[in-house]
Scaffold this motif. Structure first.
Motif, PDB file in Angstrom:
ATOM      1  N   ALA A   1     -36.665  17.568  -0.697  1.00 51.46           N
ATOM      2  CA  ALA A   1     -35.942  16.679  -1.609  1.00 51.46           C
ATOM      3  C   ALA A   1     -35.195  17.462  -2.670  1.00 51.46           C
ATOM      4  O   ALA A   1     -34.090  17.082  -3.080  1.00 51.46           O
ATOM      5  CB  ALA A   1     -36.916  15.704  -2.263  1.00 51.46           C
ATOM      6  N   HIS A   2     -35.774  18.551  -3.113  1.00 50.09           N
ATOM      7  CA  HIS A   2     -35.189  19.336  -4.196  1.00 50.09           C
ATOM      8  C   HIS A   2     -33.765  19.786  -3.871  1.00 50.09           C
ATOM      9  O   HIS A   2     -32.910  19.847  -4.757  1.00 50.09           O
ATOM     10  CB  HIS A   2     -36.054  20.564  -4.485  1.00 50.09           C
ATOM     11  CG  HIS A   2     -35.464  21.486  -5.511  1.00 50.09           C
ATOM     12  ND1 HIS A   2     -35.523  21.226  -6.862  1.00 50.09           N
ATOM     13  CD2 HIS A   2     -34.775  22.651  -5.377  1.00 50.09           C
ATOM     14  CE1 HIS A   2     -34.905  22.198  -7.519  1.00 50.09           C
ATOM     15  NE2 HIS A   2     -34.452  23.082  -6.639  1.00 50.09           N
TER      16      HIS A   2
ATOM     17  N   SER B   1     -31.426  18.242  -2.601  1.00 44.67           N
ATOM     18  CA  SER B   1     -30.414  17.200  -2.811  1.00 44.67           C
ATOM     19  C   SER B   1     -30.481  16.554  -4.190  1.00 44.67           C
ATOM     20  O   SER B   1     -29.703  15.633  -4.472  1.00 44.67           O
ATOM     21  CB  SER B   1     -30.569  16.107  -1.741  1.00 44.67           C
ATOM     22  OG  SER B   1     -30.402  16.643  -0.443  1.00 44.67           O
ATOM     23  N   LEU B   2     -31.390  17.010  -5.034  1.00 39.71           N
ATOM     24  CA  LEU B   2     -31.494  16.447  -6.380  1.00 39.71           C
ATOM     25  C   LEU B   2     -30.488  17.113  -7.316  1.00 39.71           C
ATOM     26  O   LEU B   2     -30.184  18.298  -7.174  1.00 39.71           O
ATOM     27  CB  LEU B   2     -32.913  16.627  -6.926  1.00 39.71           C
ATOM     28  CG  LEU B   2     -34.030  15.860  -6.221  1.00 39.71           C
ATOM     29  CD1 LEU B   2     -35.380  16.179  -6.854  1.00 39.71           C
ATOM     30  CD2 LEU B   2     -33.774  14.353  -6.244  1.00 39.71           C
ATOM     31  N   LYS B   3     -29.982  16.350  -8.277  1.00 36.98           N
ATOM     32  CA  LYS B   3     -29.039  16.883  -9.253  1.00 36.98           C
ATOM     33  C   LYS B   3     -29.792  17.704 -10.302  1.00 36.98           C
ATOM     34  O   LYS B   3     -31.025  17.661 -10.387  1.00 36.98           O
ATOM     35  CB  LYS B   3     -28.282  15.740  -9.920  1.00 36.98           C
ATOM     36  CG  LYS B   3     -27.411  14.939  -8.946  1.00 36.98           C
ATOM     37  CD  LYS B   3     -26.739  13.776  -9.648  1.00 36.98           C
ATOM     38  CE  LYS B   3     -25.901  12.956  -8.671  1.00 36.98           C
ATOM     39  NZ  LYS B   3     -25.279  11.784  -9.334  1.00 36.98           N
TER      40      LYS B   3
ATOM     41  N   GLU C   1     -32.301  15.898 -12.428  1.00 30.41           N
ATOM     42  CA  GLU C   1     -33.322  15.138 -11.702  1.00 30.41           C
ATOM     43  C   GLU C   1     -34.476  16.077 -11.367  1.00 30.41           C
ATOM     44  O   GLU C   1     -34.357  16.922 -10.477  1.00 30.41           O
ATOM     45  CB  GLU C   1     -32.720  14.514 -10.436  1.00 30.41           C
ATOM     46  CG  GLU C   1     -31.625  13.499 -10.746  1.00 30.41           C
ATOM     47  CD  GLU C   1     -30.854  13.038  -9.525  1.00 30.41           C
ATOM     48  OE1 GLU C   1     -30.100  12.062  -9.642  1.00 30.41           O
ATOM     49  OE2 GLU C   1     -30.990  13.662  -8.439  1.00 30.41           O
TER      50      GLU C   1
ATOM     51  N   LEU D   1     -38.504  17.083 -10.471  1.00 29.45           N
ATOM     52  CA  LEU D   1     -39.751  16.668  -9.830  1.00 29.45           C
ATOM     53  C   LEU D   1     -40.943  17.189 -10.626  1.00 29.45           C
ATOM     54  O   LEU D   1     -40.979  18.367 -11.004  1.00 29.45           O
ATOM     55  CB  LEU D   1     -39.830  17.202  -8.406  1.00 29.45           C
ATOM     56  CG  LEU D   1     -39.152  16.374  -7.315  1.00 29.45           C
ATOM     57  CD1 LEU D   1     -39.223  17.105  -5.993  1.00 29.45           C
ATOM     58  CD2 LEU D   1     -39.792  15.007  -7.197  1.00 29.45           C
TER      59      LEU D   1
ATOM     60  N   PHE E   1     -36.381  10.170  -2.922  1.00 32.72           N
ATOM     61  CA  PHE E   1     -35.025   9.631  -3.063  1.00 32.72           C
ATOM     62  C   PHE E   1     -35.062   8.149  -3.450  1.00 32.72           C
ATOM     63  O   PHE E   1     -34.251   7.681  -4.244  1.00 32.72           O
ATOM     64  CB  PHE E   1     -34.247   9.801  -1.761  1.00 32.72           C
ATOM     65  CG  PHE E   1     -33.930  11.229  -1.421  1.00 32.72           C
ATOM     66  CD1 PHE E   1     -33.911  12.223  -2.396  1.00 32.72           C
ATOM     67  CD2 PHE E   1     -33.651  11.591  -0.116  1.00 32.72           C
ATOM     68  CE1 PHE E   1     -33.618  13.542  -2.078  1.00 32.72           C
ATOM     69  CE2 PHE E   1     -33.355  12.902   0.213  1.00 32.72           C
ATOM     70  CZ  PHE E   1     -33.346  13.876  -0.769  1.00 32.72           C
TER      71      PHE E   1
ATOM     72  N   ARG F   1     -35.783   7.898  -7.070  1.00 31.94           N
ATOM     73  CA  ARG F   1     -34.554   8.190  -7.830  1.00 31.94           C
ATOM     74  C   ARG F   1     -33.620   6.983  -7.855  1.00 31.94           C
ATOM     75  O   ARG F   1     -33.059   6.636  -8.914  1.00 31.94           O
ATOM     76  CB  ARG F   1     -33.839   9.386  -7.202  1.00 31.94           C
ATOM     77  CG  ARG F   1     -32.519   9.739  -7.870  1.00 31.94           C
ATOM     78  CD  ARG F   1     -31.738  10.744  -7.049  1.00 31.94           C
ATOM     79  NE  ARG F   1     -31.436  10.230  -5.712  1.00 31.94           N
ATOM     80  CZ  ARG F   1     -30.875  10.961  -4.749  1.00 31.94           C
ATOM     81  NH1 ARG F   1     -30.597  12.243  -4.967  1.00 31.94           N
ATOM     82  NH2 ARG F   1     -30.611  10.439  -3.571  1.00 31.94           N
TER      83      ARG F   1
END
Length: 312
Positions: free
Chosen positions: A24-25, A27-29, A32, A34, A293, A296
């Motif tokens: 996931a990391h 694709s995170l901005k 954003e 975790l 996701f 988010r």
């Protein structure tokens, strides 16, 4: 934005959860973040093993775990330093914007209600599930297990919750809301559906299209299907079995491939004062990634704020 993830929950924890967080990391901005909650002595070696820089995540160390078979209420009280209990405490204190776990679903439901509380005006929070549609796209079904026994007023409120989720998270314009029943006619059904139908028909808070039957779950008659948690859970487990059967039979079909729970992440708990998601106990890294996701999307859409406004 801080997305809380219970690293210790689920049958394949902590490795599946760590791998899902890594995936996931990517694709995170930048804003954003975790927050991994669990035993750091287990988490960090797994990250290093994958060649991932541990400094890219935030951590909260816990040394207790609520098992899948433990009594939800007792476990929350007796294990205050468990990953689930600590996650909810942080959510309550505003240190997290959402919290997700593939652990004990009962403990997640109890934790959500006891920590961030039910939104004023909502009689019962509920669980939702994504439903693939035969012609493409997705729908929503609720409740799928939080409330085995319901009152008519619960179902009317589920219609509001489902409509808001479909509109603001799934981006479905003016979603069609239907009541699951044993016939399409207004007068069909048991005492619950007969009493819920007029409440839903008279509501001006969602686009009610009437009754649907079980065979309509995967067509386009409705975007949101409302039912009690007993019915919804039976239908959900039956739908999940379709994908397993196709795999066992060696069949390859695009529609049935979309029954794979991994594609959707977790089940949102709708009706509480913060985004909470419950993952499948057998969640894989892909499922964990998609649950992150989903967390988010619930935060960025301000879904909880929109639900609060609808019930003021």
């Amino acid at each position: 934005m801080k997305i809380g993830l219970d690293i210790m929950g689920g049958d394949y924890a902590p490795k599946a959860n760590v791998l899902g967080a890594i995936a996931a990391h990517q694709s995170l901005k930048a804003d954003e973040h975790l927050v991994l909650i669990g035993d750091t002595q287990q988490i960090k070696p797994l990250l290093i093993e994958q060649g991932f820089d541990p400094e890219l995540f935030e951590y909260v160390h816990t040394d207790e775990v609520i098992g899948m078979g433990e009594h939800p209420t007792k476990a929350i009280v007796q294990k205050p330093n468990s990953s689930i209990a600590v996650g909810f405490q942080m959510l309550k204190e505003g240190k997290l914007d959402s919290f997700a776990s593939a652990g004990n679903s009962g403990a997640m439901l109890v934790g959500a209600v006891f920590s961030v509380k039910t939104i004023p005006g909502i009689l019962r929070p509920c669980l939702t599930s994504i439903v693939p549609k035969l012609k493409g796209g997705l729908g929503l079904m609720l409740d799928v297990g939080a409330n085995a026994d319901c009152k008519p007023e619960f179902l009317q409120q589920f219609g509001i919750l489902g409509s808001l989720y479909a509109e603001h998270v799934m981006q479905i314009e003016n979603p069609k809301v239907a009541l699951m029943n044993i016939g399409e006619e207004d007068e069909k059904g048991n005492m619950l559906s007969l009493a819920a139908f007029p409440l839903m028909k008279e509501s001006n808070q969602f686009n009610f299209v009437g009754n649907v039957e079980g065979r309509d779950l995967f067509n386009d008659k409705a975007d949101v299907i409302v039912c009690d948690g007993f019915t919804g859970n039976v239908m959900l487990k039956l739908a999940e079995s379709f994908y397993v059967i196709t795999i066992k039979k060696g069949l390859k079909d695009e529609f049935f491939d979309r029954f794979n729970y991994e594609n959707y992440g977790g089940s949102p708990v709708l009706g509480v004062n913060a985004p909470v998601l419950i993952g499948h106990g057998i969640s894989s890294p892909l499922a964990i990634k998609n649950m992150i996701f989903q967390s988010r999307d619930m935060i960025t859409s301000n879904l909880v704020g929109k639900i609060q406004a609808a019930f003021q």
